[in-house]
Design a protein around this motif. Structure first.
Motif, PDB file in Angstrom:
ATOM      1  N   SER A 226       0.825  -1.212   0.000  1.00  0.00           N
ATOM      2  CA  SER A 226       0.000   0.000   0.000  1.00  0.00           C
ATOM      3  C   SER A 226       0.858   1.261   0.000  1.00  0.00           C
ATOM      4  CB  SER A 226      -0.931   0.010   1.212  1.00  0.00           C
ATOM      5  OG  SER A 226      -0.173   0.183   2.403  1.00  0.00           O
ATOM      6  N   GLN A 227       2.169   1.075   0.028  1.00  0.00           N
ATOM      7  CA  GLN A 227       3.150   2.159   0.005  1.00  0.00           C
ATOM      8  C   GLN A 227       3.035   3.099   1.200  1.00  0.00           C
ATOM      9  OE1 GLN A 227       2.880   3.939  -3.883  1.00  0.00           O
ATOM     10  NE2 GLN A 227       3.790   2.161  -4.882  1.00  0.00           N
ATOM     11  N   ASP A 228       2.573   2.574   2.332  1.00  0.00           N
ATOM     12  CA  ASP A 228       2.508   3.350   3.564  1.00  0.00           C
ATOM     13  C   ASP A 228       3.849   3.373   4.292  1.00  0.00           C
ATOM     14  OD1 ASP A 228      -0.145   3.996   3.217  1.00  0.00           O
ATOM     15  OD2 ASP A 228      -0.871   2.279   4.384  1.00  0.00           O
ATOM     16  N   ILE A 229       4.759   2.546   3.846  1.00  0.00           N
ATOM     17  CA  ILE A 229       6.049   2.436   4.504  1.00  0.00           C
ATOM     18  C   ILE A 229       7.143   2.369   3.427  1.00  0.00           C
ATOM     19  CG2 ILE A 229       5.897  -0.071   4.632  1.00  0.00           C
ATOM     20  CD1 ILE A 229       7.272   0.039   7.306  1.00  0.00           C
ATOM     21  N   PRO A 230       8.178   3.183   3.545  1.00  0.00           N
ATOM     22  CA  PRO A 230       9.242   3.126   2.529  1.00  0.00           C
ATOM     23  C   PRO A 230      10.111   1.889   2.733  1.00  0.00           C
ATOM     24  CG  PRO A 230       9.783   4.735   4.213  1.00  0.00           C
ATOM     25  CD  PRO A 230       8.400   4.235   4.523  1.00  0.00           C
ATOM     26  N   TYR A 231      10.631   1.371   1.648  1.00  0.00           N
ATOM     27  CA  TYR A 231      11.507   0.206   1.742  1.00  0.00           C
ATOM     28  C   TYR A 231      12.464   0.176   0.565  1.00  0.00           C
ATOM     29  CZ  TYR A 231       8.537  -2.068  -1.750  1.00  0.00           C
ATOM     30  OH  TYR A 231       7.857  -2.384  -2.890  1.00  0.00           O
ATOM     31  N   VAL A 232      13.516  -0.596   0.735  1.00  0.00           N
ATOM     32  CA  VAL A 232      14.505  -0.812  -0.308  1.00  0.00           C
ATOM     33  C   VAL A 232      14.688  -2.310  -0.421  1.00  0.00           C
ATOM     34  CG1 VAL A 232      16.914  -0.477  -0.965  1.00  0.00           C
ATOM     35  CG2 VAL A 232      15.704   1.334   0.238  1.00  0.00           C
ATOM     36  N   LYS A 233      14.671  -2.808  -1.644  1.00  0.00           N
ATOM     37  CA  LYS A 233      14.868  -4.235  -1.857  1.00  0.00           C
ATOM     38  C   LYS A 233      16.253  -4.435  -2.463  1.00  0.00           C
ATOM     39  CE  LYS A 233      12.587  -8.312  -3.613  1.00  0.00           C
ATOM     40  NZ  LYS A 233      11.429  -8.855  -4.291  1.00  0.00           N
ATOM     41  N   ILE A 234      17.053  -5.243  -1.772  1.00  0.00           N
ATOM     42  CA  ILE A 234      18.394  -5.566  -2.249  1.00  0.00           C
ATOM     43  C   ILE A 234      18.436  -7.078  -2.414  1.00  0.00           C
ATOM     44  CG2 ILE A 234      20.859  -5.494  -1.767  1.00  0.00           C
ATOM     45  CD1 ILE A 234      20.307  -3.002  -0.058  1.00  0.00           C
ATOM     46  N   GLY A 235      18.471  -7.499  -3.654  1.00  0.00           N
ATOM     47  CA  GLY A 235      18.381  -8.932  -3.928  1.00  0.00           C
ATOM     48  C   GLY A 235      17.008  -9.420  -3.519  1.00  0.00           C
ATOM     49  N   ARG A 236      16.970 -10.386  -2.627  1.00  0.00           N
ATOM     50  CA  ARG A 236      15.694 -10.918  -2.143  1.00  0.00           C
ATOM     51  C   ARG A 236      15.339 -10.380  -0.768  1.00  0.00           C
ATOM     52  NH1 ARG A 236      15.440 -17.185  -2.935  1.00  0.00           N
ATOM     53  NH2 ARG A 236      13.308 -16.774  -3.517  1.00  0.00           N
ATOM     54  N   LYS A 237      16.198  -9.528  -0.207  1.00  0.00           N
ATOM     55  CA  LYS A 237      16.002  -9.027   1.150  1.00  0.00           C
ATOM     56  C   LYS A 237      15.449  -7.603   1.103  1.00  0.00           C
ATOM     57  CE  LYS A 237      18.102  -9.284   5.566  1.00  0.00           C
ATOM     58  NZ  LYS A 237      17.638 -10.300   6.431  1.00  0.00           N
ATOM     59  N   ILE A 238      14.526  -7.307   2.012  1.00  0.00           N
ATOM     60  CA  ILE A 238      13.880  -5.995   2.062  1.00  0.00           C
ATOM     61  C   ILE A 238      14.323  -5.283   3.326  1.00  0.00           C
ATOM     62  CG2 ILE A 238      11.671  -4.792   2.172  1.00  0.00           C
ATOM     63  CD1 ILE A 238      10.490  -7.199   0.637  1.00  0.00           C
ATOM     64  N   PHE A 239      14.683  -4.004   3.160  1.00  0.00           N
ATOM     65  CA  PHE A 239      15.129  -3.177   4.278  1.00  0.00           C
ATOM     66  C   PHE A 239      14.246  -1.938   4.376  1.00  0.00           C
ATOM     67  CE2 PHE A 239      18.830  -5.528   2.870  1.00  0.00           C
ATOM     68  CZ  PHE A 239      19.312  -6.038   4.062  1.00  0.00           C
ATOM     69  N   TYR A 240      14.055  -1.486   5.626  1.00  0.00           N
ATOM     70  CA  TYR A 240      13.205  -0.341   5.906  1.00  0.00           C
ATOM     71  C   TYR A 240      14.041   0.711   6.632  1.00  0.00           C
ATOM     72  CZ  TYR A 240       9.833  -4.029   5.088  1.00  0.00           C
ATOM     73  OH  TYR A 240       9.137  -5.080   4.527  1.00  0.00           O
ATOM     74  N   PRO A 241      13.977   1.983   6.201  1.00  0.00           N
ATOM     75  CA  PRO A 241      14.811   3.009   6.831  1.00  0.00           C
ATOM     76  C   PRO A 241      14.416   3.243   8.287  1.00  0.00           C
ATOM     77  CG  PRO A 241      13.366   3.978   5.187  1.00  0.00           C
ATOM     78  CD  PRO A 241      13.171   2.505   5.123  1.00  0.00           C
ATOM     79  N   LYS A 242      15.403   3.192   9.156  1.00  0.00           N
ATOM     80  CA  LYS A 242      15.179   3.381  10.588  1.00  0.00           C
ATOM     81  C   LYS A 242      14.637   4.782  10.863  1.00  0.00           C
ATOM     82  CE  LYS A 242      17.953   0.860  13.562  1.00  0.00           C
ATOM     83  NZ  LYS A 242      19.153   0.621  14.341  1.00  0.00           N
ATOM     84  N   SER A 243      15.080   5.765  10.089  1.00  0.00           N
ATOM     85  CA  SER A 243      14.656   7.144  10.320  1.00  0.00           C
ATOM     86  C   SER A 243      13.141   7.290  10.170  1.00  0.00           C
ATOM     87  CB  SER A 243      15.378   8.079   9.330  1.00  0.00           C
ATOM     88  OG  SER A 243      15.068   7.709   7.996  1.00  0.00           O
ATOM     89  N   PHE A 244      12.524   6.525   9.277  1.00  0.00           N
ATOM     90  CA  PHE A 244      11.066   6.585   9.107  1.00  0.00           C
ATOM     91  C   PHE A 244      10.367   6.212  10.407  1.00  0.00           C
ATOM     92  CE2 PHE A 244       7.132   4.244   8.307  1.00  0.00           C
ATOM     93  CZ  PHE A 244       6.377   5.211   7.697  1.00  0.00           C
ATOM     94  N   PHE A 245      10.824   5.161  11.054  1.00  0.00           N
ATOM     95  CA  PHE A 245      10.180   4.704  12.301  1.00  0.00           C
ATOM     96  C   PHE A 245      10.458   5.671  13.445  1.00  0.00           C
ATOM     97  CE2 PHE A 245      10.698   0.954   9.702  1.00  0.00           C
ATOM     98  CZ  PHE A 245       9.410   0.454   9.730  1.00  0.00           C
ATOM     99  N   ILE A 246      11.660   6.190  13.505  1.00  0.00           N
ATOM    100  CA  ILE A 246      12.003   7.132  14.563  1.00  0.00           C
ATOM    101  C   ILE A 246      11.154   8.391  14.439  1.00  0.00           C
ATOM    102  CG2 ILE A 246      13.836   8.636  15.444  1.00  0.00           C
ATOM    103  CD1 ILE A 246      15.808   6.368  14.651  1.00  0.00           C
ATOM    104  N   ASN A 247      11.045   8.922  13.220  1.00  0.00           N
ATOM    105  CA  ASN A 247      10.253  10.138  13.000  1.00  0.00           C
ATOM    106  C   ASN A 247       8.753   9.881  13.197  1.00  0.00           C
ATOM    107  OD1 ASN A 247      12.567  11.573  12.407  1.00  0.00           O
ATOM    108  ND2 ASN A 247      12.407  11.181  10.223  1.00  0.00           N
ATOM    109  N   THR A 248       8.275   8.734  12.755  1.00  0.00           N
ATOM    110  CA  THR A 248       6.849   8.407  12.891  1.00  0.00           C
ATOM    111  C   THR A 248       6.468   8.184  14.348  1.00  0.00           C
ATOM    112  OG1 THR A 248       6.871   7.388  10.703  1.00  0.00           O
ATOM    113  CG2 THR A 248       5.049   6.827  12.143  1.00  0.00           C
ATOM    114  N   LEU A 249       7.322   7.515  15.090  1.00  0.00           N
ATOM    115  CA  LEU A 249       6.995   7.223  16.495  1.00  0.00           C
ATOM    116  C   LEU A 249       7.132   8.461  17.380  1.00  0.00           C
ATOM    117  CD1 LEU A 249       8.659   3.724  16.839  1.00  0.00           C
ATOM    118  CD2 LEU A 249       6.234   4.251  16.579  1.00  0.00           C
ATOM    119  N   LYS A 250       7.888   9.456  16.956  1.00  0.00           N
ATOM    120  CA  LYS A 250       8.029  10.704  17.720  1.00  0.00           C
ATOM    121  C   LYS A 250       6.769  11.550  17.656  1.00  0.00           C
ATOM    122  CE  LYS A 250      12.997  11.418  17.647  1.00  0.00           C
ATOM    123  NZ  LYS A 250      14.075  12.290  17.176  1.00  0.00           N
ATOM    124  N   LYS A 251       6.005  11.409  16.566  1.00  0.00           N
ATOM    125  CA  LYS A 251       4.830  12.255  16.357  1.00  0.00           C
ATOM    126  C   LYS A 251       3.703  11.887  17.279  1.00  0.00           C
ATOM    127  CE  LYS A 251       5.910  13.224  11.606  1.00  0.00           C
ATOM    128  NZ  LYS A 251       5.529  13.134  10.234  1.00  0.00           N
TER     129      LYS A 251
END
Length: 87
Positions: free
Chosen positions: A62-87
């Motif tokens: 749903s594209q509610d969360i940014p991610y990067v796919k490297i090969g078969r593994k998916i990574f999510y930027p830590k800064s997104f969670f830090i900024n979202t949880l601060k709000k």
């Protein structure tokens, strides 16, 4: 186990070199523990949000969360969670 008497100077130097290398490896590992990575993997995100695989998949699609796919593994930027949880 019996220790050989009369160890050579070469053996002592080798032992000291090996100990120095191990000490350097331990120091590097300790430094790396203090440096947080910039991304979470899927397991970390599921644990952080207490969600299942399928829920994380739906959120990602749903594209509610940014991610990067490297090969078969998916990574999510830590800064997104830090900024979202601060709000």
């Amino acid at each position: 186990m019996k220790k050989k008497s009369g160890t050579s100077m070469y053996d002592d130097e080798m032992l000291n070199t090996i100990l120095a290398v191990f000490e350097e490896i331990v120091n590097i590992l300790k430094e790396n523990q203090n440096n947080d990575s910039l991304f979470y993997d899927s397991a970390n995100v599921k644990r952080l949000l207490n969600i299942s695989d399928s829920t994380l998949f739906r959120i990602r699609k749903s594209q509610d969360i940014p991610y990067v796919k490297i090969g078969r593994k998916i990574f999510y930027p830590k800064s997104f969670f830090i900024n979202t949880l601060k709000k």
